[in-house]
Design a protein around this motif. Sequence first.
Motif, PDB file in Angstrom:
ATOM      1  N   GLU A 291      43.596  51.345  40.900  1.00  0.00           N
ATOM      2  CA  GLU A 291      43.200  49.977  40.568  1.00  0.00           C
ATOM      3  C   GLU A 291      41.694  49.851  40.363  1.00  0.00           C
ATOM      4  O   GLU A 291      41.216  48.870  39.800  1.00  0.00           O
ATOM      5  CB  GLU A 291      43.671  48.989  41.645  1.00  0.00           C
ATOM      6  N   TYR A 292      40.941  50.824  40.857  1.00  0.00           N
ATOM      7  CA  TYR A 292      39.491  50.762  40.683  1.00  0.00           C
ATOM      8  C   TYR A 292      39.023  51.423  39.386  1.00  0.00           C
ATOM      9  O   TYR A 292      37.823  51.479  39.139  1.00  0.00           O
ATOM     10  CB  TYR A 292      38.792  51.417  41.880  1.00  0.00           C
ATOM     11  N   ARG A 293      39.934  51.886  38.578  1.00  0.00           N
ATOM     12  CA  ARG A 293      39.522  52.415  37.280  1.00  0.00           C
ATOM     13  C   ARG A 293      38.979  51.272  36.432  1.00  0.00           C
ATOM     14  O   ARG A 293      39.602  50.217  36.308  1.00  0.00           O
ATOM     15  CB  ARG A 293      40.691  53.090  36.568  1.00  0.00           C
ATOM     16  N   ASP A 294      37.806  51.453  35.862  1.00  0.00           N
ATOM     17  CA  ASP A 294      37.135  50.433  35.059  1.00  0.00           C
ATOM     18  C   ASP A 294      36.821  49.184  35.879  1.00  0.00           C
ATOM     19  O   ASP A 294      36.857  48.052  35.379  1.00  0.00           O
ATOM     20  CB  ASP A 294      37.975  50.042  33.833  1.00  0.00           C
ATOM     21  N   CYS A 295      36.505  49.374  37.168  1.00  0.00           N
ATOM     22  CA  CYS A 295      36.113  48.241  38.018  1.00  0.00           C
ATOM     23  C   CYS A 295      34.702  47.790  37.635  1.00  0.00           C
ATOM     24  O   CYS A 295      34.023  48.400  36.798  1.00  0.00           O
ATOM     25  CB  CYS A 295      36.182  48.632  39.490  1.00  0.00           C
ATOM     26  N   TRP A 296      34.251  46.700  38.234  1.00  0.00           N
ATOM     27  CA  TRP A 296      32.945  46.150  37.864  1.00  0.00           C
ATOM     28  C   TRP A 296      32.198  45.655  39.101  1.00  0.00           C
ATOM     29  O   TRP A 296      32.779  45.385  40.146  1.00  0.00           O
ATOM     30  CB  TRP A 296      33.100  45.026  36.838  1.00  0.00           C
ATOM     31  N   LEU A 297      30.871  45.567  38.945  1.00  0.00           N
ATOM     32  CA  LEU A 297      29.973  45.194  40.036  1.00  0.00           C
ATOM     33  C   LEU A 297      29.782  43.693  40.120  1.00  0.00           C
ATOM     34  O   LEU A 297      29.545  43.018  39.109  1.00  0.00           O
ATOM     35  CB  LEU A 297      28.592  45.819  39.812  1.00  0.00           C
ATOM     36  N   GLY A 298      29.850  43.157  41.347  1.00  0.00           N
ATOM     37  CA  GLY A 298      29.337  41.833  41.604  1.00  0.00           C
ATOM     38  C   GLY A 298      27.844  41.929  41.902  1.00  0.00           C
ATOM     39  O   GLY A 298      27.247  43.012  41.884  1.00  0.00           O
ATOM     40  N   ARG A 299      27.223  40.815  42.202  1.00  0.00           N
ATOM     41  CA  ARG A 299      25.791  40.809  42.496  1.00  0.00           C
ATOM     42  C   ARG A 299      25.565  41.237  43.938  1.00  0.00           C
ATOM     43  O   ARG A 299      26.059  40.598  44.867  1.00  0.00           O
ATOM     44  CB  ARG A 299      25.204  39.421  42.273  1.00  0.00           C
ATOM     45  N   PRO A 300      24.818  42.323  44.177  1.00  0.00           N
ATOM     46  CA  PRO A 300      24.551  42.749  45.556  1.00  0.00           C
ATOM     47  C   PRO A 300      23.697  41.729  46.298  1.00  0.00           C
ATOM     48  O   PRO A 300      22.909  40.985  45.692  1.00  0.00           O
ATOM     49  CB  PRO A 300      23.803  44.074  45.377  1.00  0.00           C
ATOM     50  N   ALA A 301      23.821  41.721  47.617  1.00  0.00           N
ATOM     51  CA  ALA A 301      23.049  40.813  48.459  1.00  0.00           C
ATOM     52  C   ALA A 301      22.415  41.608  49.592  1.00  0.00           C
ATOM     53  O   ALA A 301      23.072  42.453  50.203  1.00  0.00           O
ATOM     54  CB  ALA A 301      23.937  39.707  49.023  1.00  0.00           C
ATOM     55  N   PRO A 302      21.147  41.368  49.887  1.00  0.00           N
ATOM     56  CA  PRO A 302      20.505  42.088  50.997  1.00  0.00           C
ATOM     57  C   PRO A 302      20.935  41.529  52.347  1.00  0.00           C
ATOM     58  O   PRO A 302      21.046  40.309  52.525  1.00  0.00           O
ATOM     59  CB  PRO A 302      19.007  41.858  50.752  1.00  0.00           C
ATOM     60  N   LEU A 303      21.193  42.428  53.306  1.00  0.00           N
ATOM     61  CA  LEU A 303      21.432  42.035  54.702  1.00  0.00           C
ATOM     62  C   LEU A 303      20.237  42.423  55.571  1.00  0.00           C
ATOM     63  O   LEU A 303      20.281  42.256  56.791  1.00  0.00           O
ATOM     64  CB  LEU A 303      22.695  42.708  55.234  1.00  0.00           C
ATOM     65  N   GLY A 304      19.203  42.937  54.955  1.00  0.00           N
ATOM     66  CA  GLY A 304      17.985  43.366  55.620  1.00  0.00           C
ATOM     67  C   GLY A 304      17.153  44.114  54.608  1.00  0.00           C
ATOM     68  O   GLY A 304      17.439  44.080  53.398  1.00  0.00           O
ATOM     69  N   ASP A 305      16.114  44.805  55.047  1.00  0.00           N
ATOM     70  CA  ASP A 305      15.291  45.581  54.126  1.00  0.00           C
ATOM     71  C   ASP A 305      15.955  46.886  53.717  1.00  0.00           C
ATOM     72  O   ASP A 305      15.618  47.451  52.671  1.00  0.00           O
ATOM     73  CB  ASP A 305      13.935  45.884  54.772  1.00  0.00           C
ATOM     74  N   GLU A 306      16.915  47.364  54.517  1.00  0.00           N
ATOM     75  CA  GLU A 306      17.501  48.679  54.260  1.00  0.00           C
ATOM     76  C   GLU A 306      19.023  48.663  54.291  1.00  0.00           C
ATOM     77  O   GLU A 306      19.646  49.713  54.362  1.00  0.00           O
ATOM     78  CB  GLU A 306      16.973  49.688  55.291  1.00  0.00           C
ATOM     79  N   LEU A 307      19.628  47.487  54.221  1.00  0.00           N
ATOM     80  CA  LEU A 307      21.086  47.377  54.238  1.00  0.00           C
ATOM     81  C   LEU A 307      21.508  46.290  53.259  1.00  0.00           C
ATOM     82  O   LEU A 307      20.947  45.192  53.255  1.00  0.00           O
ATOM     83  CB  LEU A 307      21.598  47.037  55.636  1.00  0.00           C
ATOM     84  N   PHE A 308      22.526  46.615  52.444  1.00  0.00           N
ATOM     85  CA  PHE A 308      22.937  45.718  51.370  1.00  0.00           C
ATOM     86  C   PHE A 308      24.461  45.673  51.292  1.00  0.00           C
ATOM     87  O   PHE A 308      25.136  46.662  51.588  1.00  0.00           O
ATOM     88  CB  PHE A 308      22.372  46.200  50.028  1.00  0.00           C
ATOM     89  N   VAL A 309      24.986  44.527  50.869  1.00  0.00           N
ATOM     90  CA  VAL A 309      26.415  44.421  50.602  1.00  0.00           C
ATOM     91  C   VAL A 309      26.595  44.412  49.089  1.00  0.00           C
ATOM     92  O   VAL A 309      25.937  43.644  48.375  1.00  0.00           O
ATOM     93  CB  VAL A 309      27.046  43.180  51.259  1.00  0.00           C
ATOM     94  N   VAL A 310      27.442  45.309  48.596  1.00  0.00           N
ATOM     95  CA  VAL A 310      27.644  45.499  47.163  1.00  0.00           C
ATOM     96  C   VAL A 310      29.102  45.205  46.840  1.00  0.00           C
ATOM     97  O   VAL A 310      29.995  45.981  47.200  1.00  0.00           O
ATOM     98  CB  VAL A 310      27.285  46.935  46.738  1.00  0.00           C
ATOM     99  N   PRO A 311      29.398  44.086  46.172  1.00  0.00           N
ATOM    100  CA  PRO A 311      30.793  43.762  45.838  1.00  0.00           C
ATOM    101  C   PRO A 311      31.283  44.577  44.647  1.00  0.00           C
ATOM    102  O   PRO A 311      30.578  44.745  43.653  1.00  0.00           O
ATOM    103  CB  PRO A 311      30.738  42.266  45.482  1.00  0.00           C
TER     104      PRO A 311
END
Length: 440
Positions: free
Chosen positions: A257-277
């Motif tokens: 199901e992740y074939r040809d998936c796409w990125l949402g807008r990443p959000a920072p949770l700190g200076d060195e940690l990020f959530v990437v949808p």
Amino acid sequence: MVHTFPMTLPASLVEAHRVDLASKPSDGWRFAVFDVATAASGDTYVLGGARRYRTPAQPPQDPAERNFTYGMVTRHAPDGTPVDTALFAQPHPDGSPSAIPEAGDMTLAVLPDGQVALSEKPGSTFLLSADLSRVTESWRMPFGWSVEEAGPGDPYAVSLSVTPSGRLLAVTSEYGLSNWAGAHANIVAVSEPGSALAPGAKPPLNAIASLDDRTDRQTDADLRPYVRYQGAPVGGANRPSPSLTELVSSCTRRPYEYRDCWLGRPAPLGDELFVVPVFSRIYRSGNRGGEFTFALLDDQGRLTGRLEGLDLYKDSPFTGFCFTVAGDPHRGRAFHLNRYGLYGWTSDGQMRARTSTEDEPFKALTHFALMGCAPAGELLLVHRKQNLLLRVPVPEDLGDLPAALEDALRTYGTQRTALKKRFTPVNWHWAEASARVHRL
């Protein structure tokens, strides 16, 4: 304190184009809010657009009656008063083009020095002064089905977000991926500490994740020297590995199901940690129950976990296309709102708050879109139809969020009534004449 204020339209625009604010989208008129960003000063910047499109048998002779498309950024003072509005995309009255062309998806970010970064697909970025009176710098990426057709241009980012120390969390696009035509958002990257985006200064970005690594078609013409991995421009095999697609699909029973998936807008949770949808491909038949992952990545590209606790069907963001994940990097928290509820996590990925829109106090949440999180720790919610922004203070203990949200929704109703008496909106459109209007 809970605070509600309207997303305003310049009264001069409404008058100049003789806009009937009682019109509906079916009549060809639309006003929408796309993004909201807040500054350390307390100012709020709202990115929106207004469009009128009609198909008469003959084009109207009166210019005021013709179709138009405006992008707009409005700066609101801390009390919600609109102070400045920048209009772009629509040509100037003398016919000269706007400094910022019309585009599709657009995002806002307020930089540490107060300037505003406006990014557009496929990769253009514009710097606006804090008072929105001028464009101080632009890096343009022309549209094309290939880099040879579009030309090299001078691009920067599809989207930007800012960490507490001022680092930039960016998504950049690439040509020559798989069998796709055009440029696709594919690289998640961060700037070095201490570097700044400013007129004449485009800081390099270090790639930490590549969504798609199918790059057999790429050539040297596709390389962007400011997006780097291991000291060289990202391109071909020189990119973070394994790909983000491989990382997220390795933890599911349905990796296909992740074939040809796409990125949402990443959000920072700190200076060195990020959530990437990451979201699976959109299908016409609907995607509820389809795969998605809110992945946690550090600034070295390591997958440290994910935001846990969401059911692929019962909590699906695909209903209504609610894809935003908001980060509060000053407190290490993440939030997501969709048609089924509002959710809050700590930086370790553990869900600490869940409010269901099936519960009576929270049914109204289905009408709101999550736009972000203010530096003071407030959720920024925009009512899709009533064009009002609701700032919800988030308690230190996320377990208390449902109670705080219930109180905020009650307060919203009271404040909305007061605003209606003050502004007398027409069909929930709030025309206002006090803000300075700048044509870019």
